[in-house]
Every structure is written in C-alpha cells, then in structure tokens.
Design an enzyme around this catalytic site. Structure first.
Site, PDB file in Angstrom:
ATOM      1  N   LYS A 278       0.839  -1.210   0.000  1.00 46.61           N
ATOM      2  CA  LYS A 278       0.000   0.000   0.000  1.00 46.61           C
ATOM      3  C   LYS A 278       0.864   1.246   0.000  1.00 46.61           C
ATOM      4  CE  LYS A 278      -3.844  -2.010   2.519  1.00 46.61           C
ATOM      5  NZ  LYS A 278      -4.210  -2.465   3.851  1.00 46.61           N
TER       6      LYS A 278
ATOM      7  N   GLN B 126      -5.182  -1.297   9.746  1.00 46.84           N
ATOM      8  CA  GLN B 126      -5.067  -2.643   9.195  1.00 46.84           C
ATOM      9  C   GLN B 126      -5.715  -3.665  10.128  1.00 46.84           C
ATOM     10  OE1 GLN B 126      -3.804  -3.351   6.162  1.00 46.84           O
ATOM     11  NE2 GLN B 126      -4.066  -5.557   6.400  1.00 46.84           N
TER      12      GLN B 126
ATOM     13  N   ASP C  27     -11.673   2.794   4.072  1.00 48.78           N
ATOM     14  CA  ASP C  27     -12.098   1.392   4.020  1.00 48.78           C
ATOM     15  C   ASP C  27     -13.624   1.279   3.900  1.00 48.78           C
ATOM     16  OD1 ASP C  27     -10.213  -0.701   4.077  1.00 48.78           O
ATOM     17  OD2 ASP C  27      -9.685  -0.265   6.163  1.00 48.78           O
TER      18      ASP C  27
HETATM   19  N1  GUN Z   1      -6.898  -6.626   6.140  1.00 46.23           N
HETATM   20  C1  GUN Z   1      -7.034  -7.325   4.984  1.00 46.23           C
HETATM   21  N2  GUN Z   1      -7.667  -6.597   4.067  1.00 46.23           N
HETATM   22  C2  GUN Z   1      -7.973  -5.416   4.632  1.00 46.23           C
HETATM   23  C3  GUN Z   1      -8.622  -4.235   4.156  1.00 46.23           C
HETATM   24  O1  GUN Z   1      -9.105  -4.143   3.020  1.00 46.23           O
HETATM   25  N3  GUN Z   1      -8.718  -3.215   5.034  1.00 46.23           N
HETATM   26  C4  GUN Z   1      -8.214  -3.303   6.303  1.00 46.23           C
HETATM   27  N4  GUN Z   1      -8.357  -2.254   7.100  1.00 46.23           N
HETATM   28  N5  GUN Z   1      -7.609  -4.371   6.767  1.00 46.23           N
HETATM   29  C5  GUN Z   1      -7.478  -5.424   5.931  1.00 46.23           C
END
Ligand code: GUN
Length: 300
Positions: free
Chosen positions: A54, A98, A121
């Site tokens: 990311k 996360q 998100d």
């Molecule tokens: N963990 C795995 N995929 C995601 C996601 O799309 N967003 C978040 N916040 N955590 C994750």
C-alpha cells in the site's frame, strides 16, 4: 464456451494511472496532495506485506504516505490517540487501520473512532448506513473494485440477476448494496443457503466471497454468466514440490471458465483492484474535503 478472462492486474494499473493523473491536477491547480495514513498494530506477516505494498503504491500515484507501526501490546487508549491525531491532521485525507487487530483491542470501537470522511475502508458504521440508504459514502475497496470491473464488462448492470455468495460486512453485504444501487436483482447466498447450486444457476452475475476454496463449481454457473471470484485461499500443492502451495479462489476456475462468459482469475483478478480502489477512495476523500469535483469513474 471458454470464458473471457477479466484481467484485474491490468485494470488496477489503469485505475492507478487515472488516480495519478487526477493527483497531478490537484497538485498543479490547487497545490493539494492527498494523504493516506495506514496504522498497523503488531507484526502479522500478511498484514506487513499488505502495508508495504500500500505504501509503495500510494507514493507511486503521487500521494503522501504515512505509516504508524505500533507494538502488538499497544493499549486501546494509545491507538485511539493516534487515530484522533490523524483525524485532526488536515494533510491526511484517508485513514486505514489494518485488520485484524490484536485480540485485546475492540475492532468496532477503533473503526468507529475514525472520522467517517477519512474512512477510506468504508467500514465506519456511518458509511455502512449511508451505503445502505443509497447516499454518498465511502465504499469498501474490494466490492468497489468488483463493481468497476462489472461496469466495464457489461456497461449497464440494470435488470441483471446477481447472486453474491458470502455475507461478510467487508465484501458480501456492501457488494449486494452496490449491485442493488446499479439496479440488479440481488440475492445474498451463503454456505448455509438451501439448494445453493440452483440459486447460483439463476445468476447473470456471480460474486463468490464465501472463503471456501473452489466451492463454486462449473455446473453451478449459467452459461455465459460473469463470475467474479473474491476468494484468496492457499492450498498445499505437493505436485509442485514439497512444502509448496498454490493460490485458489472460491470458484473452481477450470470448470467455471468452461461455462462462464467472463471470469476473474486468482491470482490477478479482484486482488489487485483492492489497493487501486483504496487509492481511488483517498483521492475521493481529498476532493470531498476540499469541495472539489469527484473523480469520475472512480466512485460508486
Ligand atoms: N486486512 C485485509 N484486508 C484489509 C482491508 O481491506 N482493510 C483493512 N483495514 N484491513 C485489511
């Protein structure tokens, strides 16, 4: 029939290029740089990989990238203080915590402490409610990526029968809302659905997000249907050598590809779209915060 393969990797690269172009314009015309903050608590290896990827792609599209890495035993109070400071920071337009969080932290409480306007998100309860009532919201990245691919393939989705297999808050439920918003007739099915193969056979669009490797079989698919496979499952692959694994989706690819009109592969289908949509959401959040026009084609 042999299905058209929907190339998510190429599509995601196109979305990121669109985001980068828009970011360039924001900088040149408004002296504005979108900023994304990622908060990682603990050192879960899979999460580390996601976060690194990311951060790299955020910088590549010209955005500011901030990472907060906190110890696994961080208190809820300390985590909430970090989120509060990011909520108040005008250079940060998107905040992602996360998941999963270590067990001692209340995930709902933490997510709902994020400013909904910065919740890239789309997990905050306000955004869930806005999406459910057809109002402007931040939309979860994976379902948004699936919607973009479906719109690109079909043009209009109006009147199509869509079956979403899976009822998670992160994928299944928001996916169903988005398809409904595009005037599909939507069924949410799941692992306990009675006569699941027959339900899936009625679908022009199948979105598989049930978390069970290769569960959806070719003879469940209506000939010519579009199949979007959200699953990412790692299976042992002794045929590739000792200790080797292979990635599979929630769809049995070979049999489904023989019947479907179009299908996303695993890997290289939905997966790359998630980060691309996270960047698109950060751009959208930045535009909204500054009362500028929404980026076209990058929102629901
Ligand atoms: N963990 C795995 N995929 C995601 C996601 O799309 N967003 C978040 N916040 N955590 C994750």
């Amino acid at each position: 029939m042999n299905a058209q393969v929907i190339d998510g990797k190429a599509f995601a690269a196109k979305v990121r290029a669109q985001v980068a172009e828009h970011v360039g314009r924001l900088k040149a015309e408004h002296d504005l740089t979108p900023g994304l903050a990622v908060v990682l608590v603990g050192a879960d290896p899979a999460s580390e990989v996601y976060v690194r990827s990311k951060g790299k792609m955020t910088v590549e599209v010209g955005m500011k990238s901030v990472e907060h890495r906190l110890e696994a035993d961080t208190s809820e109070e300390d985590l909430l203080a970090v989120i509060k400071s990011l909520n108040e920071d005008p250079s940060i337009h998107g905040i992602l915590v996360q998941l999963p969080l270590p067990k001692h932290l209340n995930e709902d409480l933490v997510i709902n402490s994020i400013d909904p306007a910065k919740d890239v998100d789309g997990f905050h309860i306000s955004n869930v409610g806005l999406l459910g009532t057809g109002q402007k919201s931040m939309v979860p990245c994976t379902p948004l990526g699936c919607l973009m691919m479906l719109r690109d393939h079909h043009g209009s989705l109006s009147g199509l029968n869509a079956v979403v297999v899976g009822r998670s808050n992160i994928v299944g439920k928001p996916m169903a809302q988005l398809l409904l918003g595009d005037s599909c007739t939507v069924t949410i099915a799941h692992s306990r659905t009675k006569d699941l193969p027959d339900v899936v056979r009625g679908a022009d669009i199948v979105v598989a997000a049930v978390g069970r490797p290769e569960m959806v079989l070719g003879d469940w698919i209506k000939p010519g249907a579009t199949v979007i496979d959200v699953g990412i499952n790692r299976l042992d692959a002794p045929e590739k050598g000792e200790g080797k694994t292979r990635l599979v989706g929630d769809v049995h690819y070979e049999s489904a590809a023989a019947v479907a009109g179009a299908i996303t592969p695993v890997p290289g289908g939905v997966g790359p779209m998630t980060i691309a949509c996270l960047l698109a959401n950060t751009l959208t959040a930045c535009c909204r915060a500054n009362e500028l026009g929404e980026p076209e084609g990058l929102t629901a």
